[in-house]
Write a protein that holds these residues in place. Structure first.
Motif, PDB file in Angstrom:
ATOM      1  N   GLU A   1      25.278 -21.749  31.722  1.00  0.00           N
ATOM      2  CA  GLU A   1      26.603 -21.246  32.076  1.00  0.00           C
ATOM      3  C   GLU A   1      27.698 -22.173  31.548  1.00  0.00           C
ATOM      4  O   GLU A   1      28.707 -21.716  30.981  1.00  0.00           O
ATOM      5  N   VAL A   2      27.504 -23.476  31.705  1.00  0.00           N
ATOM      6  CA  VAL A   2      28.488 -24.450  31.213  1.00  0.00           C
ATOM      7  C   VAL A   2      28.576 -24.389  29.696  1.00  0.00           C
ATOM      8  O   VAL A   2      29.668 -24.444  29.113  1.00  0.00           O
TER       9      VAL A   2
ATOM     10  N   VAL B   1      24.327 -30.207  31.542  1.00  0.00           N
ATOM     11  CA  VAL B   1      24.917 -29.004  30.964  1.00  0.00           C
ATOM     12  C   VAL B   1      23.950 -27.839  31.157  1.00  0.00           C
ATOM     13  O   VAL B   1      22.832 -27.849  30.647  1.00  0.00           O
TER      14      VAL B   1
ATOM     15  N   GLN C   1      33.979 -31.915  27.041  1.00  0.00           N
ATOM     16  CA  GLN C   1      33.174 -30.795  26.538  1.00  0.00           C
ATOM     17  C   GLN C   1      33.801 -30.111  25.321  1.00  0.00           C
ATOM     18  O   GLN C   1      34.043 -28.907  25.305  1.00  0.00           O
TER      19      GLN C   1
ATOM     20  N   GLU D   1      30.542 -21.271  28.668  1.00  0.00           N
ATOM     21  CA  GLU D   1      31.962 -21.405  28.979  1.00  0.00           C
ATOM     22  C   GLU D   1      32.650 -22.346  27.995  1.00  0.00           C
ATOM     23  O   GLU D   1      33.797 -22.110  27.595  1.00  0.00           O
ATOM     24  N   ALA D   2      31.959 -23.399  27.593  1.00  0.00           N
ATOM     25  CA  ALA D   2      32.531 -24.336  26.616  1.00  0.00           C
ATOM     26  C   ALA D   2      32.752 -23.644  25.277  1.00  0.00           C
ATOM     27  O   ALA D   2      33.785 -23.834  24.615  1.00  0.00           O
TER      28      ALA D   2
END
Length: 371
Positions: A73-74, A70, A353, A77-78
């Protein structure tokens, strides 16, 4: 002859079907009837052969499986996706907060499913309508575990009932004593009841005119029996006789044991128990063996405990048809962030996620839950 002379007075008995007295039904010979109680016969299942021998496994290859890392950025976004699903959460904080640190941990979930079949028998009955009777004169009833039935798909629960061959007996209805009808409990066989409007006085109080509801008779037609004075027996449906037979009840049940390894991060355990995971290992057979030498000792212990518990619970009352054990990897990430002078955390868990926010900083009302 008066109709009511042939009707049994059961005014104070329940009008729903009742079970016959135990002495009414004789026991049919069967060599696997081992325990009797509460009108049920319980059958111990035949012993089954063990599954294939336990195989040696190299767990290092399984643990080489890695869930994607993770990134910041991830993680953002989550959180934005989570905020968009909440009507009272603002997205500005999710876009502007500064991510300080990401801590990742992979959890293991062990699941054991045991699909079993149990069989009991019970006497039951239905109105006899003069059809052919499959009784003991046609042969000996088969052993209960010898009756072949279609098994539902593995691990799908179901309950089915079957009539045991050559077990039928025809008896006089025990409720109406073979008469097919009984005296109405509403009017006690009279067919009429006292008028509720004039209370049987034929005229209303302080009125010289006769009661319009009962036409001055003081009585009205009984609504319970429609004026007949008797009712059809609810047990035999007026057929006077009952067909008794042994009913085999087969229950297919899927017993479940689950265990999730202890998280080092402070995310609620009930969320992790339901989280989606990546399957690392699956073992399915008539019998499965405990997982041994797994790098996480708590998983090996959980596997041994689950198999032992299912074996003890089912050994004397059900036949195990299939077992399945799986290991899943559940990713968990703690995201520590800074926003408007305050440091806080949120968690990303599962392969899909999902997000758990401890205290989201931009909420407009208290009508939404945190989860």
């Amino acid at each position: 002859m008066d109709l009511m002379d042939g009707v049994v007075d059961l005014s104070f008995e329940a009008e729903s079907p009742l079970a016959p007295p135990a002495e009414l039904l004789e026991t049919l010979p069967s060599c696997d009837w081992v325990l009797q109680g509460d009108r049920h016969q319980i059958f111990f299942p035949p012993s089954e052969t063990a599954g294939r021998p336990q195989e040696q496994r190299c767990w290092s290859s399984f643990l080489e499986h890695r869930v994607p890392v993770v990134t910041e950025e991830v993680a953002r976004e989550a959180l934005l996706s989570f905020v968009d699903s909440k009507c009272c959460y603002g997205s500005a904080a999710a876009g502007d907060l500064i991510i300080l640190e990401l801590k990742q941990q992979n959890l293991c979930r062990y699941r054991l499913e045991t699909f079993s079949e149990s069989r009991i028998s019970e006497w039951t009955f239905q109105p006899f309508t003069n059809h052919s009777v499959d009784g003991p004169q046609r042969g000996t009833s088969p052993r209960l575990w010898d009756i072949k039935v279609q098994v539902p798909p593995m691990f799908q629960e179901d309950t089915r009932r079957f009539q045991v061959p050559h077990s039928s007996l025809v008896k006089e209805c025990h409720k109406c004593h073979g008469r097919g009808r009984y005296k109405c409990s509403g009017c006690h066989g009279a067919g009429t009841v006292r008028c509720s409007s004039c209370s049987g006085a034929k005229r209303k109080a302080k009125s010289a005119r006769r009661c319009q509801m009962c036409s001055g008779s003081g009585r009205r037609r009984c609504s319970t029996c429609s004026g007949r004075g008797n009712k059809t027996c609810a047990t035999c449906k007026g057929e006077k006789k009952l067909l008794h037979f042994i009913q085999l009840v087969i229950a297919w049940k899927n017993s479940l044991f689950e265990f999730v390894s202890e998280p080092q991060l402070d995310c609620p355990g009930e969320l992790l128990a339901k989280a989606r995971g990546e399957t690392l290992f699956k073992d399915e057979n008539t019998m499965v063996y405990p997982i041994v030498d797994f790098p996480l000792r708590e998983i090996s212990l959980a596997s041994r405990r689950g198999i032992s518990e299912h074996s003890a619970a089912l050994a004397s009352r059900a036949r195990v048809l299939q077992q399945r054990q799986t290991l899943e990897l559940i990713p968990l990430t703690e995201v520590r962030y800074w926003y408007q002078g305050k440091t806080d955390v949120y968690y990303i868990y599962g392969t899909d996620q999902q997000v758990y926010v401890v205290d989201y900083p931009e909420r407009y009302c208290c009508g939404c839950t945190i989860l």
